[in-house]
Design an enzyme around this catalytic site. Structure first.
Site, PDB file in Angstrom:
ATOM      1  N   LYS A 112      48.951  30.254  43.264  1.00 15.73           N
ATOM      2  CA  LYS A 112      50.136  31.052  42.966  1.00 15.73           C
ATOM      3  C   LYS A 112      50.937  31.194  44.265  1.00 15.73           C
ATOM      4  CE  LYS A 112      47.325  33.932  39.862  1.00 15.73           C
ATOM      5  NZ  LYS A 112      46.678  35.231  39.677  1.00 15.73           N
ATOM      6  N   LYS A 155      47.749  39.211  48.172  1.00 15.22           N
ATOM      7  CA  LYS A 155      47.339  39.397  46.775  1.00 15.22           C
ATOM      8  C   LYS A 155      47.720  38.182  45.942  1.00 15.22           C
ATOM      9  CE  LYS A 155      47.191  44.399  46.604  1.00 15.22           C
ATOM     10  NZ  LYS A 155      47.831  45.633  46.086  1.00 15.22           N
ATOM     11  N   ASP A 191      45.744  38.532  34.937  1.00 18.98           N
ATOM     12  CA  ASP A 191      45.221  38.317  36.271  1.00 18.98           C
ATOM     13  C   ASP A 191      43.934  39.161  36.361  1.00 18.98           C
ATOM     14  OD1 ASP A 191      45.277  37.750  39.123  1.00 18.98           O
ATOM     15  OD2 ASP A 191      45.915  39.832  39.367  1.00 18.98           O
ATOM     16  N   LEU A 192      43.091  38.902  37.333  1.00 20.52           N
ATOM     17  CA  LEU A 192      41.842  39.682  37.424  1.00 20.52           C
ATOM     18  C   LEU A 192      41.929  40.783  38.484  1.00 20.52           C
ATOM     19  CD1 LEU A 192      38.841  40.046  36.582  1.00 20.52           C
ATOM     20  CD2 LEU A 192      38.270  38.460  38.435  1.00 20.52           C
ATOM     21  N   ASP A 193      41.974  40.344  39.761  1.00 21.25           N
ATOM     22  CA  ASP A 193      41.942  41.315  40.862  1.00 21.25           C
ATOM     23  C   ASP A 193      43.196  42.182  40.847  1.00 21.25           C
ATOM     24  OD1 ASP A 193      39.547  40.369  42.049  1.00 21.25           O
ATOM     25  OD2 ASP A 193      40.620  38.699  42.937  1.00 21.25           O
ATOM     26  N   SER A 233      43.296  33.706  37.055  1.00 17.93           N
ATOM     27  CA  SER A 233      43.037  34.302  38.375  1.00 17.93           C
ATOM     28  C   SER A 233      42.927  33.232  39.451  1.00 17.93           C
ATOM     29  CB  SER A 233      41.716  35.081  38.303  1.00 17.93           C
ATOM     30  OG  SER A 233      41.261  35.408  39.592  1.00 17.93           O
ATOM     31  N   ALA A 234      43.284  33.605  40.681  1.00 18.69           N
ATOM     32  CA  ALA A 234      43.147  32.689  41.805  1.00 18.69           C
ATOM     33  C   ALA A 234      41.726  32.713  42.371  1.00 18.69           C
ATOM     34  CB  ALA A 234      44.132  33.086  42.906  1.00 18.69           C
ATOM     35  N   THR A 286      39.335  45.049  42.406  1.00 24.87           N
ATOM     36  CA  THR A 286      38.679  44.320  43.501  1.00 24.87           C
ATOM     37  C   THR A 286      39.645  44.075  44.652  1.00 24.87           C
ATOM     38  OG1 THR A 286      39.056  42.458  42.046  1.00 24.87           O
ATOM     39  CG2 THR A 286      36.765  43.127  42.349  1.00 24.87           C
ATOM     40  N   GLU A 296      50.262  40.912  35.895  1.00 22.40           N
ATOM     41  CA  GLU A 296      50.004  40.563  37.302  1.00 22.40           C
ATOM     42  C   GLU A 296      50.252  41.735  38.246  1.00 22.40           C
ATOM     43  OE1 GLU A 296      49.304  38.821  39.910  1.00 22.40           O
ATOM     44  OE2 GLU A 296      48.650  36.930  39.054  1.00 22.40           O
ATOM     45  N   ASP A 297      49.462  41.824  39.309  1.00 24.85           N
ATOM     46  CA  ASP A 297      49.703  42.885  40.309  1.00 24.85           C
ATOM     47  C   ASP A 297      50.295  42.323  41.599  1.00 24.85           C
ATOM     48  OD1 ASP A 297      47.311  41.530  41.130  1.00 24.85           O
ATOM     49  OD2 ASP A 297      46.886  43.220  42.453  1.00 24.85           O
TER      50      ASP A 297
HETATM   51  P1  B16 Z   1      38.274  34.515  46.064  1.00 26.86           P
HETATM   52  P2  B16 Z   1      43.672  37.256  41.404  1.00 26.86           P
HETATM   53  C1  B16 Z   1      43.009  36.609  43.908  1.00 26.86           C
HETATM   54  O1  B16 Z   1      42.644  36.986  42.624  1.00 26.86           O
HETATM   55  C2  B16 Z   1      43.133  37.811  44.837  1.00 26.86           C
HETATM   56  O2  B16 Z   1      44.238  38.606  44.472  1.00 26.86           O
HETATM   57  C3  B16 Z   1      43.314  37.362  46.260  1.00 26.86           C
HETATM   58  O3  B16 Z   1      43.372  38.480  47.111  1.00 26.86           O
HETATM   59  C4  B16 Z   1      42.130  36.448  46.642  1.00 26.86           C
HETATM   60  O4  B16 Z   1      42.269  35.954  47.968  1.00 26.86           O
HETATM   61  C5  B16 Z   1      42.076  35.276  45.665  1.00 26.86           C
HETATM   62  O5  B16 Z   1      41.939  35.782  44.346  1.00 26.86           O
HETATM   63  C6  B16 Z   1      40.905  34.362  45.943  1.00 26.86           C
HETATM   64  O6  B16 Z   1      39.735  35.051  45.675  1.00 26.86           O
HETATM   65  O7  B16 Z   1      38.156  34.610  47.539  1.00 26.86           O
HETATM   66  O8  B16 Z   1      37.368  35.468  45.309  1.00 26.86           O
HETATM   67  O9  B16 Z   1      38.179  33.105  45.550  1.00 26.86           O
HETATM   68  O10 B16 Z   1      44.472  38.453  41.802  1.00 26.86           O
HETATM   69  O11 B16 Z   1      44.476  35.979  41.223  1.00 26.86           O
HETATM   70  O12 B16 Z   1      42.739  37.533  40.251  1.00 26.86           O
HETATM   71 MG    MG Z   2      45.752  40.132  41.370  1.00 31.31          MG
END
Ligand code: B16
Ligand code: MG
Length: 218
Positions: free
Chosen positions: A145, A45, A9-11, A114-115, A17, A169-170
């Site tokens: 997710k 998240k 996962d990224l964030d 990542s989302a 982030t 994943e976090d």
């Molecule tokens: P964006 P991940 C997710 O990233 C975040 O955890 C989540 O808080 C955020 O709303 C989502 O990406 C969408 O991000 O607005 O930059 O498209 O944890 O799946 O890497």
């Molecule tokens: Mg995350």
């Protein structure tokens, strides 16, 4: 040697982030007159931008027009982008490079799942874009997710069966996505929050190369 797919996962896993998402969502929520707590943030998240805003407006019992909805999403993203604009490789979380390097050395598949629609831009900012064999992000999926789609596409791009994949994943939603994809789920964060994961570590400094080797050869 066994070849597995390791999906990150990224964030909140590679970079912190998650704290910038929190600040941007809190500002937006407060602007429309809603309180926003860390506990509520936990539920956002790993959740897509659209779904996150839907949840926030729901918590505040607020209904807005479609136009206003898009305007609010844009506003949040602009705010978020202003935070990530100054990011450098210094913001890569502790020991992530050590684990990535070890996986590369062991010839394992390495993917991003990542989302976020900003994932590619962030990876470029922190100079990790070239590290991944496959990148799947919010621009590549139609189901957010806890749906396993993002991780299943990553496995497919790596050409490795889902059961042979491991996910870091976090978020609760992300751990559920990994579990329903039949992958080994590794939570990065608090044990009580990520109790559904197969393993939980506070951060990557707690993950030994020995542990990774055991996963590879399982
Ligand atoms: P964006 P991940 C997710 O990233 C975040 O955890 C989540 O808080 C955020 O709303 C989502 O990406 C969408 O991000 O607005 O930059 O498209 O944890 O799946 O890497
Ligand atoms: Mg995350």
């Amino acid at each position: 040697m066994n070849k597995r797919g390791f999906i990150f996962d990224l964030d909140g896993v590679i970079v912190d982030t998650a704290k910038y998402h929190f600040l941007a969502w809190k500002k937006l929520a407060n602007d429309v007159g809603i309180d926003f707590t860390e506990t509520q943030n936990e539920q956002l998240k790993g959740v897509s931008r659209v779904k996150s805003l839907e949840k926030i407006l729901n918590w505040g019992n607020i209904t807005v027009s479609e136009e206003k909805f898009h305007q609010l999403m844009d506003q949040k993203n602009q705010d978020y982008l202003s935070y990530i604009d100054t990011m450098t490789a210094n913001e890569i979380l502790v020991d992530v490079p050590r684990i990535l390097q070890h996986l590369k050395q062991e010839n394992q598949g390495v993917a991003l799942g990542s989302a976020s629609k900003n994932a590619r831009a962030i990876l470029k900012k922190v100079a990790l874009y070239e590290t991944f064999d496959a990148i799947v992000d919010g621009t590549n999926v139609s189901k957010a997710k806890p749906d396993p789609e993002v991780f299943l596409i990553a496995a497919k791009e790596l050409n490795i069966a889902p059961e042979q994949c491991v996910v870091f994943e976090d978020s609760i939603a992300g751990i559920q996505a990994a579990n329903s994809a039949n992958m080994i789920s590794i939570g990065i964060g608090e044990e009580d929050v990520l109790s559904e994961a197969n393993f939980v570590f506070k951060d990557f400094s707690e993950i030994s190369t020995d542990f990774i080797n055991k996963l590879i050869n399982k």
